[in-house]
Design a protein around this motif. Structure first.
Motif, PDB file in Angstrom:
ATOM      1  N   ILE A  52       0.848  -1.183   0.000  1.00  0.00           N
ATOM      2  CA  ILE A  52       0.000   0.000   0.000  1.00  0.00           C
ATOM      3  C   ILE A  52       0.890   1.242   0.000  1.00  0.00           C
ATOM      4  O   ILE A  52       1.746   1.412   0.867  1.00  0.00           O
ATOM      5  N   HIS A  53       0.678   2.091  -0.991  1.00  0.00           N
ATOM      6  CA  HIS A  53       1.469   3.307  -1.153  1.00  0.00           C
ATOM      7  C   HIS A  53       0.644   4.499  -0.663  1.00  0.00           C
ATOM      8  O   HIS A  53      -0.543   4.598  -0.959  1.00  0.00           O
ATOM      9  N   PHE A  54       1.303   5.378   0.075  1.00  0.00           N
ATOM     10  CA  PHE A  54       0.609   6.549   0.610  1.00  0.00           C
ATOM     11  C   PHE A  54       1.436   7.801   0.372  1.00  0.00           C
ATOM     12  O   PHE A  54       2.636   7.738   0.118  1.00  0.00           O
ATOM     13  N   ALA A  55       0.772   8.934   0.445  1.00  0.00           N
ATOM     14  CA  ALA A  55       1.443  10.237   0.325  1.00  0.00           C
ATOM     15  C   ALA A  55       0.941  11.144   1.441  1.00  0.00           C
ATOM     16  O   ALA A  55      -0.210  11.024   1.876  1.00  0.00           O
ATOM     17  N   LEU A  56       1.817  11.996   1.891  1.00  0.00           N
ATOM     18  CA  LEU A  56       1.453  13.065   2.819  1.00  0.00           C
ATOM     19  C   LEU A  56       1.660  14.355   2.056  1.00  0.00           C
ATOM     20  O   LEU A  56       2.792  14.719   1.744  1.00  0.00           O
ATOM     21  N   MET A  57       0.591  15.005   1.708  1.00  0.00           N
ATOM     22  CA  MET A  57       0.682  16.209   0.893  1.00  0.00           C
ATOM     23  C   MET A  57       1.517  17.271   1.599  1.00  0.00           C
ATOM     24  O   MET A  57       1.382  17.491   2.798  1.00  0.00           O
ATOM     25  N   GLY A  58       2.405  17.879   0.819  1.00  0.00           N
ATOM     26  CA  GLY A  58       3.246  18.935   1.353  1.00  0.00           C
ATOM     27  C   GLY A  58       4.490  18.434   2.071  1.00  0.00           C
ATOM     28  O   GLY A  58       5.196  19.218   2.700  1.00  0.00           O
ATOM     29  N   HIS A  59       4.752  17.141   2.003  1.00  0.00           N
ATOM     30  CA  HIS A  59       5.918  16.571   2.694  1.00  0.00           C
ATOM     31  C   HIS A  59       6.807  15.833   1.718  1.00  0.00           C
ATOM     32  O   HIS A  59       6.350  15.333   0.696  1.00  0.00           O
ATOM     33  N   LYS A  60       8.078  15.745   2.067  1.00  0.00           N
ATOM     34  CA  LYS A  60       9.048  14.989   1.287  1.00  0.00           C
ATOM     35  C   LYS A  60       9.386  13.711   2.043  1.00  0.00           C
ATOM     36  O   LYS A  60       9.173  13.616   3.240  1.00  0.00           O
ATOM     37  N   LYS A  61       9.923  12.742   1.309  1.00  0.00           N
ATOM     38  CA  LYS A  61      10.193  11.418   1.875  1.00  0.00           C
ATOM     39  C   LYS A  61      11.012  11.472   3.163  1.00  0.00           C
ATOM     40  O   LYS A  61      10.763  10.716   4.098  1.00  0.00           O
ATOM     41  N   ASP A  62      11.988  12.371   3.232  1.00  0.00           N
ATOM     42  CA  ASP A  62      12.857  12.393   4.402  1.00  0.00           C
ATOM     43  C   ASP A  62      12.383  13.317   5.524  1.00  0.00           C
ATOM     44  O   ASP A  62      13.080  13.498   6.512  1.00  0.00           O
ATOM     45  N   ASP A  63      11.169  13.873   5.396  1.00  0.00           N
ATOM     46  CA  ASP A  63      10.598  14.666   6.483  1.00  0.00           C
ATOM     47  C   ASP A  63      10.315  13.757   7.678  1.00  0.00           C
ATOM     48  O   ASP A  63       9.825  12.643   7.507  1.00  0.00           O
ATOM     49  N   PRO A 104       3.601  11.978  -6.042  1.00  0.00           N
ATOM     50  CA  PRO A 104       3.004  13.318  -5.887  1.00  0.00           C
ATOM     51  C   PRO A 104       4.053  14.385  -5.580  1.00  0.00           C
ATOM     52  O   PRO A 104       3.973  15.509  -6.071  1.00  0.00           O
ATOM     53  N   GLU A 105       5.049  14.017  -4.786  1.00  0.00           N
ATOM     54  CA  GLU A 105       6.140  14.936  -4.449  1.00  0.00           C
ATOM     55  C   GLU A 105       6.895  15.339  -5.714  1.00  0.00           C
ATOM     56  O   GLU A 105       7.165  16.515  -5.954  1.00  0.00           O
ATOM     57  N   ASN A 106       7.218  14.367  -6.553  1.00  0.00           N
ATOM     58  CA  ASN A 106       7.928  14.635  -7.802  1.00  0.00           C
ATOM     59  C   ASN A 106       7.061  15.424  -8.781  1.00  0.00           C
ATOM     60  O   ASN A 106       7.561  16.286  -9.491  1.00  0.00           O
ATOM     61  N   ALA A 107       5.776  15.134  -8.815  1.00  0.00           N
ATOM     62  CA  ALA A 107       4.862  15.849  -9.705  1.00  0.00           C
ATOM     63  C   ALA A 107       4.809  17.333  -9.324  1.00  0.00           C
ATOM     64  O   ALA A 107       4.818  18.206 -10.205  1.00  0.00           O
ATOM     65  N   GLN A 108       4.779  17.615  -8.030  1.00  0.00           N
ATOM     66  CA  GLN A 108       4.755  19.009  -7.578  1.00  0.00           C
ATOM     67  C   GLN A 108       6.048  19.715  -7.976  1.00  0.00           C
ATOM     68  O   GLN A 108       6.033  20.860  -8.425  1.00  0.00           O
ATOM     69  N   TYR A 109       7.166  19.042  -7.854  1.00  0.00           N
ATOM     70  CA  TYR A 109       8.464  19.611  -8.233  1.00  0.00           C
ATOM     71  C   TYR A 109       8.482  19.951  -9.725  1.00  0.00           C
ATOM     72  O   TYR A 109       8.905  21.032 -10.114  1.00  0.00           O
ATOM     73  N   ILE A 110       7.994  19.035 -10.550  1.00  0.00           N
ATOM     74  CA  ILE A 110       7.958  19.263 -12.004  1.00  0.00           C
ATOM     75  C   ILE A 110       7.018  20.414 -12.338  1.00  0.00           C
ATOM     76  O   ILE A 110       7.341  21.277 -13.158  1.00  0.00           O
ATOM     77  N   GLU A 111       5.867  20.452 -11.663  1.00  0.00           N
ATOM     78  CA  GLU A 111       4.920  21.545 -11.896  1.00  0.00           C
ATOM     79  C   GLU A 111       5.545  22.888 -11.527  1.00  0.00           C
ATOM     80  O   GLU A 111       5.384  23.875 -12.250  1.00  0.00           O
ATOM     81  N   ASP A 112       6.286  22.927 -10.428  1.00  0.00           N
ATOM     82  CA  ASP A 112       6.966  24.164 -10.019  1.00  0.00           C
ATOM     83  C   ASP A 112       7.993  24.590 -11.066  1.00  0.00           C
ATOM     84  O   ASP A 112       8.110  25.780 -11.383  1.00  0.00           O
ATOM     85  N   LEU A 113       8.736  23.614 -11.609  1.00  0.00           N
ATOM     86  CA  LEU A 113       9.717  23.926 -12.654  1.00  0.00           C
ATOM     87  C   LEU A 113       9.042  24.493 -13.904  1.00  0.00           C
ATOM     88  O   LEU A 113       9.523  25.467 -14.500  1.00  0.00           O
ATOM     89  N   ILE A 114       7.924  23.902 -14.293  1.00  0.00           N
ATOM     90  CA  ILE A 114       7.182  24.373 -15.473  1.00  0.00           C
ATOM     91  C   ILE A 114       6.690  25.798 -15.244  1.00  0.00           C
ATOM     92  O   ILE A 114       6.846  26.669 -16.107  1.00  0.00           O
ATOM     93  N   ASN A 115       6.112  26.039 -14.072  1.00  0.00           N
ATOM     94  CA  ASN A 115       5.619  27.383 -13.778  1.00  0.00           C
ATOM     95  C   ASN A 115       6.743  28.408 -13.766  1.00  0.00           C
ATOM     96  O   ASN A 115       6.581  29.526 -14.258  1.00  0.00           O
ATOM     97  N   LYS A 116       7.894  28.013 -13.234  1.00  0.00           N
ATOM     98  CA  LYS A 116       9.054  28.904 -13.212  1.00  0.00           C
ATOM     99  C   LYS A 116       9.525  29.209 -14.633  1.00  0.00           C
ATOM    100  O   LYS A 116       9.825  30.363 -14.965  1.00  0.00           O
ATOM    101  N   ALA A 117       9.553  28.199 -15.486  1.00  0.00           N
ATOM    102  CA  ALA A 117       9.971  28.378 -16.886  1.00  0.00           C
ATOM    103  C   ALA A 117       8.998  29.267 -17.639  1.00  0.00           C
ATOM    104  O   ALA A 117       9.401  30.094 -18.465  1.00  0.00           O
ATOM    105  N   LEU A 118       7.707  29.129 -17.370  1.00  0.00           N
ATOM    106  CA  LEU A 118       6.689  29.946 -18.058  1.00  0.00           C
ATOM    107  C   LEU A 118       6.781  31.415 -17.660  1.00  0.00           C
ATOM    108  O   LEU A 118       6.464  32.291 -18.465  1.00  0.00           O
ATOM    109  N   LYS A 119       7.216  31.676 -16.433  1.00  0.00           N
ATOM    110  CA  LYS A 119       7.342  33.052 -15.962  1.00  0.00           C
ATOM    111  C   LYS A 119       8.573  33.745 -16.538  1.00  0.00           C
ATOM    112  O   LYS A 119       8.641  34.956 -16.554  1.00  0.00           O
ATOM    113  N   SER A 120       9.546  32.958 -16.989  1.00  0.00           N
ATOM    114  CA  SER A 120      10.819  33.518 -17.500  1.00  0.00           C
ATOM    115  C   SER A 120      10.639  34.162 -18.852  1.00  0.00           C
ATOM    116  O   SER A 120       9.874  33.818 -19.657  1.00  0.00           O
TER     117      SER A 120
END
Length: 120
Positions: A52-63, A104-120
């Motif tokens: 069973i795989h779970f995620a804690l939104m807003g947290h990283k694996k090593d938190d 989900p953690e990686n997806a958020q990171y990629i989304e942040d990168l995309i948003n940063k690139a779009l703002k440039s």
């Protein structure tokens, strides 16, 4: 898609995922469990092990909170297993193993990168 076209392990995994999510929301007293989501459940072909795989939104694996939640889930494995046995009436109740899902953690990171690139 009819139930006939979906394999038994897939159906059992879906039911286990639904049951665990329900238990976390309605039966659990641990506040850490309220913030998590069950992202996936995979079951072995012989139905002996459920991963069973779970995620804690807003947290990283090593938190620390992720590690504490994983430890609490592992401590509660017996409870989850007995509830699955009672609710799903399986002949063989699988061993329950929990894993933190980094997708989900990686997806958020990629989304942040995309948003940063779009703002440039």
């Amino acid at each position: 898609m009819s139930n006939q076209s979906v394999s038994r392990p897939t159906r059992v995994a879906q039911e286990i995922r639904r049951t665990i999510a329900e238990l976390l929301v309605h039966e659990s007293k641990d506040p850490r469990f309220k913030k998590m989501s069950i992202t996936d459940c995979k079951i072995s072909k012989d139905l002996s092990i459920a991963k069973i795989h779970f995620a804690l939104m807003g947290h990283k694996k090593d938190d620390p909170e992720v590690q504490e939640t994983l430890a609490a889930l592992q401590k509660a494995q017996g409870f989850f297993r007995s509830e699955i046995g009672n609710r799903l009436r399986l002949r063989i109740v699988p061993q329950i193993r929990f894993y933190y899902d980094e997708v989900p953690e990686n997806a958020q990171y990629i989304e942040d990168l995309i948003n940063k690139a779009l703002k440039s």
